[in-house]
Design a protein around this motif. Structure first.
Motif, PDB file in Angstrom:
ATOM      1  N   ALA A  48     -15.401  33.731   7.429  1.00  0.00           N
ATOM      2  CA  ALA A  48     -16.146  33.125   8.542  1.00  0.00           C
ATOM      3  C   ALA A  48     -17.307  34.016   9.002  1.00  0.00           C
ATOM      4  CB  ALA A  48     -15.191  32.843   9.697  1.00  0.00           C
ATOM      5  N   GLY A  49     -17.041  35.323   9.116  1.00  0.00           N
ATOM      6  CA  GLY A  49     -18.090  36.248   9.563  1.00  0.00           C
ATOM      7  C   GLY A  49     -19.239  36.326   8.582  1.00  0.00           C
ATOM      8  N   THR A  50     -18.910  36.256   7.275  1.00  0.00           N
ATOM      9  CA  THR A  50     -19.957  36.315   6.242  1.00  0.00           C
ATOM     10  C   THR A  50     -20.800  35.044   6.282  1.00  0.00           C
ATOM     11  OG1 THR A  50     -18.328  37.521   4.942  1.00  0.00           O
ATOM     12  CG2 THR A  50     -20.348  36.889   3.806  1.00  0.00           C
ATOM     13  N   TRP A  51     -20.130  33.890   6.492  1.00  0.00           N
ATOM     14  CA  TRP A  51     -20.897  32.645   6.663  1.00  0.00           C
ATOM     15  C   TRP A  51     -21.868  32.781   7.829  1.00  0.00           C
ATOM     16  CZ3 TRP A  51     -21.915  29.483   3.143  1.00  0.00           C
ATOM     17  CH2 TRP A  51     -20.973  29.029   2.220  1.00  0.00           C
ATOM     18  N   GLY A  52     -21.429  33.429   8.886  1.00  0.00           N
ATOM     19  CA  GLY A  52     -22.289  33.622  10.058  1.00  0.00           C
ATOM     20  C   GLY A  52     -23.546  34.394   9.702  1.00  0.00           C
ATOM     21  N   LEU A  99     -19.664  34.843  14.429  1.00  0.00           N
ATOM     22  CA  LEU A  99     -21.112  34.594  14.371  1.00  0.00           C
ATOM     23  C   LEU A  99     -21.359  33.216  13.762  1.00  0.00           C
ATOM     24  CD1 LEU A  99     -24.015  35.809  14.635  1.00  0.00           C
ATOM     25  CD2 LEU A  99     -23.718  36.713  12.324  1.00  0.00           C
ATOM     26  N   GLU A 100     -22.215  32.431  14.420  1.00  0.00           N
ATOM     27  CA  GLU A 100     -22.511  31.071  13.930  1.00  0.00           C
ATOM     28  C   GLU A 100     -23.899  30.967  13.314  1.00  0.00           C
ATOM     29  OE1 GLU A 100     -20.860  27.952  14.165  1.00  0.00           O
ATOM     30  OE2 GLU A 100     -19.038  29.077  14.594  1.00  0.00           O
ATOM     31  N   GLY A 101     -24.795  31.867  13.714  1.00  0.00           N
ATOM     32  CA  GLY A 101     -26.163  31.811  13.190  1.00  0.00           C
ATOM     33  C   GLY A 101     -27.162  32.249  14.250  1.00  0.00           C
TER      34      GLY A 101
END
Lengths: 50, 223
Positions: free
Chosen positions: B156-160, A16-18
């Motif tokens: 990475a997923g948490t940043w997302g 997930l990027e946003g």
């Protein structure tokens, strides 16, 4: 229209990027619809009262 | 004689004025407004293709907004009456009753804030708090004179998820700010705009939309 932005990491897994920026015109549009809708309602109500 | 009459007139006028927002709250509102608009511009203009060096302005303004939110929290909890902003079931039922009332029919007027004002405060408050909390976490991803970046602070997923929430908060803020500015500029709502620029409303203006008796902080000297 996408709701989120995703990419793939080095192992090929989706990350997930946003939020999808396709939603920017939607956010702007909702604001515009509320404003125009209220302006029309205000005009109709004023005419009905006079 | 004329001077005396003028002075009497002026003092009667000021006696009819009621302070709605203290100077410090008005200053908070307008500095917050500038910060939010700057953050929306620096965060969203690059998305629509307006390229400029936005990151530094964005995180610095974000820090200012964080301090403003903390200030507002402390001030509202200890110097003001946060209960004035609570949405109670009776606010909804009274607003519905007022909307259905025929012209001239008596209705119960709200205290300091109307239901619409409370809803706007709740929605904008939530969006700004989510943007601030996620923005503070995102500061770990940039180098500043105060700290070194640590992109591995979260998975990475948490940043997302953090980026998703920050983006959603920004989009919600955009919609709410548009609506807030529109209502602030309506002729019948200018009384609130003046209250937010000069601080006061007249007793007559207040009587048209609010019930002074239901504005409990006023009598206790808290706004």
């Amino acid at each position: 229209m996408e709701l989120v932005r995703v990419s793939r990491d080095v192992w090929g897994q989706e990350v997930l990027e946003g939020v999808s920026w396709d939603l920017l015109p939607v956010a702007f549009g909702i604001g515009a619809v509320v404003i125009v809708g209220h302006a029309i309602w205000r005009l109709v109500r004023r005419r009905a009262r006079s | 004689m004329a001077v005396e009459a003028h002075v009497t007139e002026r003092s009667a006028e000021s006696a009819a004025r009621i302070q709605r927002h203290a100077g410090i709250d008005r200053l908070f509102h307008w500095v917050t407004a500038v910060a939010v608009l700057a953050l929306l511009a620096t965060g969203l203009l690059p998305v629509v293709g307006v390229e400029f060096s936005w990151v530094t302005i964005h995180w610095m303004t974000g820090l200012v907004l964080t301090l403003l939110v903390l200030f507002h929290l402390v001030r509202s909890l200890f110097w003001q009456r946060p209960k004035c902003m609570l949405i109670r079931p009776r606010d909804v039922s009274e607003a519905l009753q007022a909307a259905r009332a025929k012209p001239g029919e008596p209705v119960r007027l709200p205290g300091k804030y109307t239901l619409a004002q409370k809803l706007m405060h709740l929605a904008l408050g939530l969006a700004v708090v989510v943007a601030v909390v996620t923005g503070v976490i995102m500061l770990a991803k940039i180098d500043t004179p105060f700290w070194k970046r640590d992109p591995y602070l979260l998975a990475a997923g948490t940043w997302g998820v953090v980026y998703l929430l920050h983006g959603l908060a920004a989009l919600a803020t955009l919609t709410l700010v548009m609506i807030h500015i529109y209502f602030g500029l309506l002729p019948e709502k200018r009384v609130y705009l003046r209250a937010m620029t000069r601080g006061w409303v007249t007793r007559e203006e207040l009587g048209a939309y609010h019930d002074l008796e239901r504005w409990p902080g006023r009598r206790a000297g808290r706004s």
